[in-house]
Design a protein around this motif. Structure first.
Motif, PDB file in Angstrom:
ATOM      1  N   ALA A 182     -31.346 -37.157   1.106  1.00 55.58           N
ATOM      2  CA  ALA A 182     -31.661 -38.579   0.701  1.00 55.58           C
ATOM      3  C   ALA A 182     -32.974 -38.490  -0.059  1.00 55.58           C
ATOM      4  N   LEU A 183     -33.818 -37.212  -0.248  1.00 55.87           N
ATOM      5  CA  LEU A 183     -34.864 -37.166  -0.936  1.00 55.87           C
ATOM      6  C   LEU A 183     -34.892 -36.396  -1.944  1.00 55.87           C
ATOM      7  N   LEU A 283     -41.826 -45.352   5.641  1.00 56.40           N
ATOM      8  CA  LEU A 283     -41.072 -45.085   4.630  1.00 56.40           C
ATOM      9  C   LEU A 283     -40.146 -43.755   4.824  1.00 56.40           C
ATOM     10  N   LEU A 284     -40.679 -42.879   5.192  1.00 56.90           N
ATOM     11  CA  LEU A 284     -39.751 -41.851   5.474  1.00 56.90           C
ATOM     12  C   LEU A 284     -38.543 -42.200   6.396  1.00 56.90           C
ATOM     13  N   LEU A 292     -31.837 -43.107  -0.682  1.00 56.31           N
ATOM     14  CA  LEU A 292     -32.725 -42.919  -2.100  1.00 56.31           C
ATOM     15  C   LEU A 292     -33.229 -44.307  -2.355  1.00 56.31           C
ATOM     16  N   GLY A 293     -32.881 -45.296  -1.929  1.00 58.70           N
ATOM     17  CA  GLY A 293     -33.581 -46.391  -2.554  1.00 58.70           C
ATOM     18  C   GLY A 293     -35.145 -46.795  -2.094  1.00 58.70           C
ATOM     19  N   TYR A 294     -35.383 -46.091  -1.069  1.00 62.17           N
ATOM     20  CA  TYR A 294     -36.755 -46.006  -0.651  1.00 62.17           C
ATOM     21  C   TYR A 294     -37.737 -44.834  -1.080  1.00 62.17           C
ATOM     22  N   LEU A 298     -41.963 -44.099  -1.501  1.00 65.24           N
ATOM     23  CA  LEU A 298     -42.461 -43.197  -0.621  1.00 65.24           C
ATOM     24  C   LEU A 298     -43.355 -42.316  -1.550  1.00 65.24           C
ATOM     25  N   ASN A 299     -42.908 -42.076  -2.832  1.00 65.56           N
ATOM     26  CA  ASN A 299     -43.349 -41.249  -4.000  1.00 65.56           C
ATOM     27  C   ASN A 299     -44.893 -41.955  -4.400  1.00 65.56           C
ATOM     28  N   SER A 300     -44.616 -43.247  -4.530  1.00 68.79           N
ATOM     29  CA  SER A 300     -45.892 -44.143  -4.908  1.00 68.79           C
ATOM     30  C   SER A 300     -47.117 -43.972  -3.664  1.00 68.79           C
ATOM     31  N   ALA A 301     -46.436 -44.128  -2.246  1.00 66.62           N
ATOM     32  CA  ALA A 301     -47.466 -43.911  -1.152  1.00 66.62           C
ATOM     33  C   ALA A 301     -48.145 -42.691  -1.325  1.00 66.62           C
ATOM     34  N   ALA A 302     -47.611 -41.830  -1.397  1.00 64.62           N
ATOM     35  CA  ALA A 302     -47.832 -40.336  -1.400  1.00 64.62           C
ATOM     36  C   ALA A 302     -48.892 -40.085  -2.594  1.00 64.62           C
TER      37      ALA A 302
END
Length: 311
Positions: A182-183, A283-284, A292-294, A298-302
């Motif tokens: 999913a990621l 977010l995880l 995958l929609g999130y 998640l990438n932006s927050a990381a």
């Protein structure tokens, strides 16, 4: 329905005058009802008494009772009964939009809840968040194959929140997201980069706070001029986690909540830049639950956490 109401009534020692369906979520039935003594209740019922819902009901009941024990904290629903098959709590209502002053008061209540503290990062019960298990085990900095003398044990450093957050919140759900495919790899590498730098990104050390643990806006009900937290994933954690969760999906009057909070207990310098770090775990969880929609969020927050800025 009649057999369910009868079983719950017998377990509580008081029958239902009324019980009706009210929807459901994560494989759990939601019902509302009135007991024969006039109390209005909210009921969660599992599909089977030996399923995962049994552990989730126990975790929620433990969390609600623990949160209720904080002097000056926000009101929480009373636990009326819990078993492997159901959870019965006080029904909060009627619902309302936050009236003037309610959000600021909730912020002050939340600050006092956090200040009640916790013995350690984690909790003495297995946790749940939505339908996913949540490892609340405190970290032990003593190696498993050695026992230090009393003097060394007294002087050794206790595990800090950064290490606990990485081990108990980020890594398990990163692995789960990967196992579920999913990621994407790029997003996973960003979270790994945060974990590698967790010590420097986590801010100044803080003692464990008594936190709700899943305090998104939908888990705060507004009634009688107060904010009522529901559906906790309660544990000893970092107080900034609850505030970051409120920001994640847009809590109403967040500025007033924060004003009430900081007027009661100031936050550590730089807390706004750490909001994305605290949002990585929920977010995880959303990636694991919904796919995958999130991943972009998640990438932006990381990336924001690595840059040390507010997302």
């Amino acid at each position: 329905m009649s057999s369910l109401s009868q079983r719950i009534g017998e377990a509580l020692g008081i029958p239902f005058a009324r019980l009706r369906e009210a929807g459901g979520q994560h494989g759990v039935r939601h019902l509302t009802g009135t007991l024969a003594d006039g109390r209005d209740v909210f009921v969660k019922a599992g599909a089977s008494p030996d399923g995962e819902s049994a552990a989730a009901f126990a975790a929620e009941a433990n969390g609600l009772r623990w949160l209720a024990g904080a002097d000056g904290g926000p009101p929480v629903p009373q636990v009326i009964g819990v078993s492997a098959e159901f959870l019965v709590i006080e029904l909060i209502g009627p619902q309302e939009n936050p009236p003037p002053g309610a959000a600021r008061r909730f912020g002050a209540d939340l600050a006092r809840l956090h200040a009640a503290g916790a013995p350690a990062f984690g909790a003495p019960w297995p946790g749940y968040i939505a339908s996913l298990p949540l490892d609340n085990t405190p970290l032990d900095s003593t190696p498993l194959d050695s026992t230090p003398p009393d003097s060394a044990r007294a002087n050794r450093e206790e595990p800090d929140w950064a290490a606990w957050y990485a081990e108990r919140r980020l890594l398990p759900y990163l692995r789960r997201a990967r196992d579920q495919r999913a990621l994407p790899a790029a997003e996973a590498r960003q979270v790994e980069a945060v974990i590698a730098r967790i010590g420097e990104l986590a801010g100044p050390p803080e003692k464990p706070s008594r936190i709700h643990g899943d305090l998104w806006s939908g888990n705060v009900l507004w009634s009688a001029g107060r904010g009522w937290p529901i559906d906790p994933a309660a544990h000893g954690g970092h107080r900034e986690t609850d505030l970051a969760m409120l920001a994640l999906f847009g809590a109403p009057d967040l500025a007033e909540i924060l004003r009430g909070y900081t007027e009661t207990v100031p936050l550590a310098e730089g807390w706004r830049a750490r909001v994305p770090l605290h949002q990585l775990h929920p977010l995880l969880v959303h990636v694991c639950l919904f796919g995958l929609g999130y991943a972009p969020q998640l990438n932006s927050a990381a990336r924001a956490a690595l840059a040390g800025r507010q997302g």
